[in-house]
Design a protein around this motif. Sequence first.
Motif, PDB file in Angstrom:
ATOM      1  N   ILE A 101       0.847  -1.194   0.000  1.00 47.21           N
ATOM      2  CA  ILE A 101       0.000   0.000   0.000  1.00 47.21           C
ATOM      3  C   ILE A 101       0.883   1.245   0.000  1.00 47.21           C
ATOM      4  O   ILE A 101       1.888   1.316   0.703  1.00 47.21           O
ATOM      5  CB  ILE A 101      -0.950  -0.003   1.226  1.00 47.21           C
ATOM      6  N   ALA A 102       0.531   2.221  -0.812  1.00 46.23           N
ATOM      7  CA  ALA A 102       1.236   3.503  -0.846  1.00 46.23           C
ATOM      8  C   ALA A 102       0.552   4.420   0.167  1.00 46.23           C
ATOM      9  O   ALA A 102      -0.425   5.104  -0.149  1.00 46.23           O
ATOM     10  CB  ALA A 102       1.189   4.096  -2.250  1.00 46.23           C
ATOM     11  N   TRP A 103       1.070   4.435   1.395  1.00 52.91           N
ATOM     12  CA  TRP A 103       0.390   5.112   2.491  1.00 52.91           C
ATOM     13  C   TRP A 103       0.178   6.598   2.236  1.00 52.91           C
ATOM     14  O   TRP A 103      -0.843   7.167   2.637  1.00 52.91           O
ATOM     15  CB  TRP A 103       1.168   4.908   3.791  1.00 52.91           C
ATOM     16  N   LYS A 104       1.133   7.254   1.577  1.00 51.94           N
ATOM     17  CA  LYS A 104       1.005   8.693   1.364  1.00 51.94           C
ATOM     18  C   LYS A 104      -0.125   9.052   0.409  1.00 51.94           C
ATOM     19  O   LYS A 104      -0.555  10.205   0.353  1.00 51.94           O
ATOM     20  CB  LYS A 104       2.329   9.253   0.845  1.00 51.94           C
ATOM     21  N   LEU A 117      -9.844   1.763   2.692  1.00 49.68           N
ATOM     22  CA  LEU A 117      -8.595   2.476   2.413  1.00 49.68           C
ATOM     23  C   LEU A 117      -8.326   2.318   0.925  1.00 49.68           C
ATOM     24  O   LEU A 117      -8.185   1.191   0.435  1.00 49.68           O
ATOM     25  CB  LEU A 117      -7.435   1.914   3.230  1.00 49.68           C
ATOM     26  N   VAL A 118      -8.260   3.425   0.233  1.00 44.23           N
ATOM     27  CA  VAL A 118      -8.178   3.387  -1.221  1.00 44.23           C
ATOM     28  C   VAL A 118      -6.975   4.202  -1.685  1.00 44.23           C
ATOM     29  O   VAL A 118      -6.780   5.339  -1.245  1.00 44.23           O
ATOM     30  CB  VAL A 118      -9.471   3.967  -1.848  1.00 44.23           C
ATOM     31  N   GLU A 119      -6.152   3.640  -2.544  1.00 48.04           N
ATOM     32  CA  GLU A 119      -5.087   4.392  -3.192  1.00 48.04           C
ATOM     33  C   GLU A 119      -4.822   3.799  -4.568  1.00 48.04           C
ATOM     34  O   GLU A 119      -4.876   2.590  -4.756  1.00 48.04           O
ATOM     35  CB  GLU A 119      -3.815   4.447  -2.331  1.00 48.04           C
ATOM     36  N   GLY A 120      -4.554   4.667  -5.540  1.00 46.27           N
ATOM     37  CA  GLY A 120      -4.490   4.235  -6.926  1.00 46.27           C
ATOM     38  C   GLY A 120      -3.106   4.058  -7.491  1.00 46.27           C
ATOM     39  O   GLY A 120      -2.955   3.900  -8.703  1.00 46.27           O
ATOM     40  N   ILE A 121      -2.069   4.074  -6.632  1.00 47.12           N
ATOM     41  CA  ILE A 121      -0.705   3.940  -7.128  1.00 47.12           C
ATOM     42  C   ILE A 121      -0.307   2.476  -7.242  1.00 47.12           C
ATOM     43  O   ILE A 121       0.192   2.025  -8.278  1.00 47.12           O
ATOM     44  CB  ILE A 121       0.270   4.709  -6.219  1.00 47.12           C
ATOM     45  N   ASN A 139      -8.998  -8.405  -3.454  1.00 44.60           N
ATOM     46  CA  ASN A 139      -8.220  -8.650  -4.672  1.00 44.60           C
ATOM     47  C   ASN A 139      -8.962  -8.082  -5.873  1.00 44.60           C
ATOM     48  O   ASN A 139      -9.586  -8.792  -6.641  1.00 44.60           O
ATOM     49  CB  ASN A 139      -7.965 -10.149  -4.849  1.00 44.60           C
ATOM     50  N   TYR A 140      -8.884  -6.758  -6.024  1.00 42.23           N
ATOM     51  CA  TYR A 140      -9.563  -6.114  -7.136  1.00 42.23           C
ATOM     52  C   TYR A 140      -8.833  -6.328  -8.452  1.00 42.23           C
ATOM     53  O   TYR A 140      -9.437  -6.282  -9.507  1.00 42.23           O
ATOM     54  CB  TYR A 140      -9.687  -4.605  -6.875  1.00 42.23           C
ATOM     55  N   SER A 141      -7.517  -6.566  -8.395  1.00 44.20           N
ATOM     56  CA  SER A 141      -6.698  -6.592  -9.622  1.00 44.20           C
ATOM     57  C   SER A 141      -7.032  -5.371 -10.472  1.00 44.20           C
ATOM     58  O   SER A 141      -7.182  -5.448 -11.683  1.00 44.20           O
ATOM     59  CB  SER A 141      -6.948  -7.881 -10.419  1.00 44.20           C
ATOM     60  N   ALA A 142      -7.187  -4.247  -9.800  1.00 43.87           N
ATOM     61  CA  ALA A 142      -7.635  -3.024 -10.466  1.00 43.87           C
ATOM     62  C   ALA A 142      -6.469  -2.330 -11.152  1.00 43.87           C
ATOM     63  O   ALA A 142      -5.328  -2.424 -10.710  1.00 43.87           O
ATOM     64  CB  ALA A 142      -8.273  -2.083  -9.446  1.00 43.87           C
ATOM     65  N   PRO A 143      -6.750  -1.626 -12.232  1.00 42.64           N
ATOM     66  CA  PRO A 143      -5.711  -0.809 -12.857  1.00 42.64           C
ATOM     67  C   PRO A 143      -5.422   0.410 -11.992  1.00 42.64           C
ATOM     68  O   PRO A 143      -6.190   0.744 -11.087  1.00 42.64           O
ATOM     69  CB  PRO A 143      -6.352  -0.403 -14.186  1.00 42.64           C
ATOM     70  N   LYS A 144      -4.328   1.086 -12.254  1.00 45.92           N
ATOM     71  CA  LYS A 144      -4.041   2.309 -11.534  1.00 45.92           C
ATOM     72  C   LYS A 144      -5.119   3.345 -11.834  1.00 45.92           C
ATOM     73  O   LYS A 144      -5.622   3.422 -12.947  1.00 45.92           O
ATOM     74  CB  LYS A 144      -2.657   2.836 -11.911  1.00 45.92           C
ATOM     75  N   PHE A 145      -5.465   4.113 -10.806  1.00 48.02           N
ATOM     76  CA  PHE A 145      -6.537   5.085 -10.981  1.00 48.02           C
ATOM     77  C   PHE A 145      -6.179   6.377 -10.265  1.00 48.02           C
ATOM     78  O   PHE A 145      -5.295   6.424  -9.407  1.00 48.02           O
ATOM     79  CB  PHE A 145      -7.871   4.527 -10.486  1.00 48.02           C
TER      80      PHE A 145
END
Length: 346
Positions: A101-104, A117-121, A139-145
């Motif tokens: 997770i990219a905490w910043k 907790l959501v982050e798109g990096i 496990n969303y396997s989501a693209p960067k957003f």
Amino acid sequence: MNLLLVKLLACLVFGVIVVFTLYTLYSFSNKENGFSRDIKRGIVEQIAVKESKHDGYYLAGMCDSGIFIANYYLSEEIQRMNFGLEVVDSFKVHVSDSIKIAWKAVKIFVEYPDVYLVEGIEPSIITCRLPNLDCFSINYSAPKFESAVPVSKSSIVMRKYSTRVNRNILAKKNAFESSTYENESLLSIQGGGNFSIDGMLRYDNGSNELAYIYYYRNEYLCLDTNLNLVRIGKTIDTIRNAQIAIDTIKGENRVTFTKPPKFVNKLSCVSDGYLYINSALKGDNESKSVFLDNSVVDVYSLAEGKYVLSFYLPNYKGHGLRDFKVHNKILTGFFGNYLIEYGLSF
């Protein structure tokens, strides 16, 4: 005698032209935005004020159980306040070291008792429940957003960049499905390229609708949670096209603003079928000094796509509104490091 009469007429015509020109210039300078507001006074009552000791706090959620705040610099902490702005609980999110997770970049959403907790990096979508906050990664396997909002326990809607159409689009990802549904037609591009479709993505769990509010034009979209367009709404100002000037930096393959863009809509939230927008533009019936001393909020009906009214939130100790939410006609907003609660009556 005739020559004197001609001179007098010439002076009269010249005087009329000067007066008309000055009047036109005065009218133009005072009506540059071409709209008026229905400002309702006496419908906003300040209830409580609380100063936070640290920078970076924002509103993570509001519900019958209270007001939840989080901090961009203390990403694992959540505080719950009552509706008198007294802290009644403090929580710490427990995330396993095995979860990337990219905490910043983390943004916390509280839809009580669920916490996201959501982050798109990376990207990461992590969920947990109050009060224990033992988290697990979906496990969303989501693209960067760029931005996203949860619309259910297993689904998020996001704004992401599409390499297929070379611009930002809206998409929906379900944790239990391998593919991401993308709607490439919702966001309409204007002059200024991809910047012209920048905006705010909001979800109203009361009406179960999404709203997308453009930053730089007088338009917002109402969508269902499957990204079907329900209606297009117009804000009361007259900026139909984004006023953006951009240029490409040679050798860097990067596009940048050549001057600051003209904001139309600065902040927004949705609650109980209403869309609240903190506008950047002064109405023709507002004085400049009053506009600068307050943050104006325009209210729209999501169901009808119509303007309802406007009200002022006074600046507090030199600070304007920077974040706000509404629940059951209770508005809570940050002014600098001050959190202020208001009651609304309309």
